[in-house]
Scaffold this motif. Structure first.
Motif, PDB file in Angstrom:
ATOM      1  N   VAL A 162      69.083   3.864 -27.751  1.00 53.19           N
ATOM      2  CA  VAL A 162      69.502   2.919 -28.789  1.00 53.19           C
ATOM      3  C   VAL A 162      69.582   1.509 -28.244  1.00 53.19           C
ATOM      4  CG1 VAL A 162      71.420   2.299 -30.331  1.00 53.19           C
ATOM      5  CG2 VAL A 162      70.692   4.680 -30.129  1.00 53.19           C
ATOM      6  N   ILE A 163      70.031   1.363 -26.980  1.00 54.59           N
ATOM      7  CA  ILE A 163      70.171   0.021 -26.401  1.00 54.59           C
ATOM      8  C   ILE A 163      68.928  -0.393 -25.612  1.00 54.59           C
ATOM      9  CG2 ILE A 163      72.669   0.203 -26.301  1.00 54.59           C
ATOM     10  CD1 ILE A 163      72.461   0.867 -23.353  1.00 54.59           C
ATOM     11  N   GLY A 164      67.860   0.407 -25.735  1.00 52.71           N
ATOM     12  CA  GLY A 164      66.590   0.017 -25.139  1.00 52.71           C
ATOM     13  C   GLY A 164      66.368   0.470 -23.723  1.00 52.71           C
ATOM     14  N   VAL A 165      67.128   1.433 -23.247  1.00 54.56           N
ATOM     15  CA  VAL A 165      66.966   1.955 -21.892  1.00 54.56           C
ATOM     16  C   VAL A 165      66.184   3.261 -21.965  1.00 54.56           C
ATOM     17  CG1 VAL A 165      68.143   2.751 -19.804  1.00 54.56           C
ATOM     18  CG2 VAL A 165      69.104   0.865 -21.158  1.00 54.56           C
ATOM     19  N   GLY A 166      65.222   3.428 -21.066  1.00 58.09           N
ATOM     20  CA  GLY A 166      64.414   4.635 -21.064  1.00 58.09           C
ATOM     21  C   GLY A 166      65.198   5.849 -20.627  1.00 58.09           C
ATOM     22  N   PRO A 167      64.639   7.035 -20.839  1.00 53.26           N
ATOM     23  CA  PRO A 167      65.346   8.272 -20.482  1.00 53.26           C
ATOM     24  C   PRO A 167      65.568   8.390 -18.972  1.00 53.26           C
ATOM     25  CG  PRO A 167      63.071   8.738 -21.057  1.00 53.26           C
ATOM     26  CD  PRO A 167      63.297   7.304 -21.392  1.00 53.26           C
ATOM     27  N   VAL A 168      66.709   8.924 -18.620  1.00 50.63           N
ATOM     28  CA  VAL A 168      67.072   9.160 -17.214  1.00 50.63           C
ATOM     29  C   VAL A 168      67.119  10.662 -16.990  1.00 50.63           C
ATOM     30  CG1 VAL A 168      68.819   8.834 -15.432  1.00 50.63           C
ATOM     31  CG2 VAL A 168      68.412   7.032 -17.134  1.00 50.63           C
TER      32      VAL A 168
END
Length: 315
Positions: A162-168
């Motif tokens: 949602v905040i624009g961070v890719g999957p970890v």
């Protein structure tokens, strides 16, 4: 002058009393009260420690448990453990896992204890809700964190998206697996620190804070000069108990990552289990040796704590 002569054997005013048997009966009563505790400690603490020490000094196999003919090997199992390539990473992970968990659990627990010490309207209700992670079974907590940190369907990655961070890849990446189990263990251990530290704050007289406020001390000065020093004995107990608990954490790590991937989250607790029960050809002796290293570490920190307490009492 009149002399009274008392014949031998004549009765006198002194009366002989039977010997008091109460001290002996009290002694037997004391032993009777101590017997259940002594039996419990002997069966569930002393005997398992003895068996674990015996396992670490012998070459035990599955056949040896049946026939009882495990040869004595001395410190050979410990030598195998120290020479194992997995020893260094497991030691590092154990130290990092324990130290980071202790620091964050204590810091967050202390902050929450000071916050709830203000006695606002919903203080008791919110404090009770914070105890939920502590009351849940570890298998439920670990499974919940495994679901939340799932790379594909976890809520944590969904929030990051949602905040624009890719999957970890929290649980499947060697770079993140240890961090994942540390986060879960901190979440589980904070309520324990909160309860102990909050009880310690209750014993600090409030007139000390009132006097400091009249002298113009700020909130931070009152905390640093009054709260933190007077909370030191409770803090020492909290950190010691947290250390012993964190050293032996197994359930959370095993359920979430099983010590992987590639041993990136393996600690002494999971390594000991894997050596003893994680293969078709278990190495009971080395596994017991690793477990004994944890026992020695916990005992050493306990002795340091007792020594510090004795110095503090003498001063």
């Amino acid at each position: 002058m009149t002399v009274r002569i008392v014949a031998r054997g004549a009765s006198t005013n002194r009366t002989t009393r039977p010997p008091d048997r109460r001290p002996a009966s009290r002694q037997w009563s004391a032993w009777a009260f101590l017997a259940p505790v002594t039996l419990y400690l002997a069966l569930f603490y002393a005997y398992p420690l003895y068996r674990n020490a015996d396992l670490s000094l012998r070459d035990y196999t599955v056949r040896s448990f049946v026939q009882g003919d495990a040869p004595f090997t001395g410190l050979e199992n410990y030598r195998k453990v120290f020479d194992d390539p997995a020893f260094g990473p497991a030691l590092t992970h154990t130290i990092v896992f324990t130290a980071v968990c202790l620091v964050f659990q204590y810091a967050i627990g202390l902050a929450l204890a000071v916050f709830f010490h203000q006695r606002f309207r919903l203080s008791a209700t919110l404090r009770a809700l914070f105890l939920v992670p502590w009351l849940l079974p570890l298998i439920v907590s670990a499974s919940s964190w495994s679901w939340m940190l799932n790379s594909d369907s976890g809520v944590v990655n969904a929030a990051l998206h949602v905040i624009g961070v890719g999957p970890v890849h929290w649980l499947t990446s060697p770079s993140w697996s240890l961090t994942s189990v540390i986060i879960a263990n901190i979440w589980i251990g904070v309520p324990f620190n909160l309860v102990l530290l909050h009880s310690g704050l209750q014993s600090i007289p409030r007139n000390l804070y009132e006097a400091a406020a009249l002298d113009g001390a700020s909130a931070w000065q009152r905390f640093w000069r009054i709260t933190f020093p007077l909370l030191r004995p409770v803090s020492a107990v909290t950190l010691l108990l947290g250390l012993v608990y964190t050293l032996k954490v197994f359930d959370i790590i095993w359920i979430m990552t099983k010590g992987g991937p590639a041993g990136s989250s393996t600690t002494f607790a999971t390594w000991s289990y894997r050596l003893g029960f994680g293969s078709l050809l278990p190495a009971f002796g080395p596994g017991a040796a690793v477990g004994n290293l944890l026992v020695v570490a916990a005992l050493a920190f306990g002795l340091v704590y007792l020594r510090l307490q004795r110095k503090q009492a003498l001063s």
